[in-house]
Motif scaffolding. Structure first.
Motif, short mmCIF file in Angstrom:
data_model
loop_
_atom_site.label_atom_id
_atom_site.label_comp_id
_atom_site.label_asym_id
_atom_site.label_seq_id
_atom_site.Cartn_x
_atom_site.Cartn_y
_atom_site.Cartn_z
N THR A 98 0.84 -1.20 0.00
CA THR A 98 0.00 0.00 0.00
C THR A 98 0.87 1.25 0.00
N TYR A 99 1.91 1.24 0.82
CA TYR A 99 2.80 2.40 0.90
C TYR A 99 3.58 2.60 -0.39
N HIS A 100 4.18 1.56 -0.92
CA HIS A 100 5.05 1.71 -2.08
C HIS A 100 4.29 1.94 -3.39
N THR A 101 2.98 1.81 -3.36
CA THR A 101 2.18 2.12 -4.56
C THR A 101 1.39 3.42 -4.38
N GLY A 102 1.69 4.16 -3.34
CA GLY A 102 1.08 5.47 -3.17
C GLY A 102 -0.26 5.49 -2.48
N GLY A 103 -0.68 4.36 -1.92
CA GLY A 103 -1.96 4.32 -1.23
C GLY A 103 -1.91 4.85 0.18
N TYR A 104 -0.71 5.04 0.70
CA TYR A 104 -0.52 5.57 2.05
C TYR A 104 0.80 6.34 2.04
N ASP A 105 0.81 7.50 2.70
CA ASP A 105 1.94 8.43 2.56
C ASP A 105 3.06 8.25 3.58
N HIS A 106 2.87 7.42 4.58
CA HIS A 106 3.84 7.35 5.67
C HIS A 106 4.51 5.98 5.71
N SER A 107 5.83 5.96 5.74
CA SER A 107 6.59 4.72 5.68
C SER A 107 6.33 3.83 6.89
N PRO A 108 5.88 2.59 6.68
CA PRO A 108 5.70 1.67 7.80
C PRO A 108 7.01 1.38 8.53
N VAL A 109 8.13 1.49 7.83
CA VAL A 109 9.43 1.20 8.43
C VAL A 109 9.98 2.40 9.18
N GLU A 110 9.90 3.59 8.58
CA GLU A 110 10.55 4.76 9.14
C GLU A 110 9.65 5.61 10.04
N GLU A 111 8.34 5.52 9.87
CA GLU A 111 7.44 6.40 10.63
C GLU A 111 6.58 5.65 11.64
N PHE A 112 6.93 4.41 11.89
CA PHE A 112 6.31 3.60 12.94
C PHE A 112 7.44 2.92 13.71
N THR A 113 7.10 2.31 14.81
CA THR A 113 8.02 1.44 15.52
C THR A 113 7.65 -0.01 15.24
N THR A 114 8.58 -0.76 14.68
CA THR A 114 8.33 -2.19 14.47
C THR A 114 8.53 -2.92 15.78
N ILE A 115 7.46 -3.52 16.28
CA ILE A 115 7.52 -4.24 17.55
C ILE A 115 7.75 -5.73 17.32
N ALA A 116 7.06 -6.28 16.33
CA ALA A 116 7.20 -7.71 16.07
C ALA A 116 6.83 -8.01 14.63
#
Length: 321
Positions: A98-116
């Motif tokens: 979704t992110y890499h095709t422009g459906g969401y503007d915020h990086s799941p890797v850089e703008e969130f905390t990966t917990i698990a």
């Protein structure tokens, strides 16, 4: 004693400051945002895990289904929440698509905390209605070439199913008419109702409809080329000669950016304990959805690597904006 402060006290007891701060979690009921409708595989897995997590942490865990915007609505609620671990996102790495095709503007890797990150043993099924004239993948592909843009393939645009469809199209030169069909739960309804001719749906959720005589699985697709051990009667697309059709998903737990490192470790360990519970393992096995826990460092490395792979695939398929 007070003059020593929390840091000195923590070090005196052999704990890092981050670990000491993390002991307050949870401070009440935890919200688990699930960007999927009730009834699908993602929702079912989340509910099994959340029920045991509630026992594990001694506080309520509320599953909130929020499928709007292909996951964007739930993601924004988590991204903008306080970084206290009380609001978490439970989804899968289709979110990267979704992110890499422009459906969401915020990086799941850089703008969130990966917990698990939870690698999933399993696959997605290329399914058709039981009354469909298509008895094989080859027949389905041939029909798209005989009548281009007539055979409908239901996907959720910019999600994992869109990538699966793109990879099959690239591998076969098929000429599907791809249509927005929503979540897995939506696709299952539309397949049975004849609104779409075929769809990629999670295999565990599809098998019950196959067993009931409502749907037929033509093939499966996963992150490796082999048949799904949970559905050994069905060939993989790779096995059938569509060698580029290899694509898998992991489940992920994300929190807002800026979470305390000790808190992240604590939540990760709580989820790992849940996935080590025999009852949870059995229920997930019954769903043909075996899930394995990973530590924080492994999880963060895996999602970063997956993000790069998804980005490259999106560019290859021409799905980037």
């Amino acid at each position: 004693m007070a003059a020593l402060g929390a840091t000195a006290l923590a070090l005196g007891f052999g704990l890092t400051p981050a670990t000491a701060e993390a002991q307050d979690w949870p401070s009440g009921a935890v919200q688990l945002l699930v960007p999927a409708k009730a009834g699908g595989g993602t929702d079912a897995g989340a509910r099994i895990i959340s029920a045991q997590l509630q026992e594990q942490i001694g506080e309520g865990v509320v599953v909130v289904n929020s499928p709007g915007g292909g996951g964007a609505v739930a993601a924004e609620q988590v991204r903008t929440a306080d970084p206290d671990g009380q609001t978490l996102l439970y989804y899968h790495t289709g979110f990267l698509s979704t992110y890499h095709t422009g459906g969401y503007d915020h990086s799941p890797v850089e703008e969130f905390t990966t917990i698990a990150t939870f690698p999933v043993g399993g696959s997605f099924a290329l399914a058709v209605d039981a009354d469909s004239p298509y008895q094989s993948v080859d027949e389905l592909i041939a029909a798209t070439k005989e009548t281009p843009d007539k055979v409908t393939l239901g996907v959720q645009f910019r999600s994992g199913s869109h990538f699966m469809a793109g990879l099959l199209t690239k591998a076969s030169d098929a000429q599907f008419r791809m249509v927005e069909a929503g979540s897995d739960a939506d696709k299952l309804v539309q397949l049975q109702g004849g609104q779409i001719d075929a769809a990629f749906v999670n295999t565990p959720g599809t098998l019950q409809y196959v067993e009931n005589g409502d749907l037929r699985i033509l093939a499966t697709i996963a992150g490796n080329p082999e048949r799904d051990p949970g559905a050994p009667d069905f060939p993989s697309l790779h096995e059938l000669g569509y060698e580029e059709a290899v694509y898998g998903l992991d489940f992920i737990v994300l929190g807002p950016a800026g979470m305390d490192a000790g808190l992240v470790e604590q939540i990760n360990e709580a989820f790992a304990a849940v996935l080590g519970n025999a009852d949870v393992t059995e229920k997930l096995a019954q769903m043909r959805m075996p899930i394995s826990p990973m530590g924080v460092a492994e999880s963060q490395a895996r999602i970063a690597s997956s993000s790069e792979a998804v980005k490259a695939t999106a560019e290859m398929l021409g799905l980037t904006n």
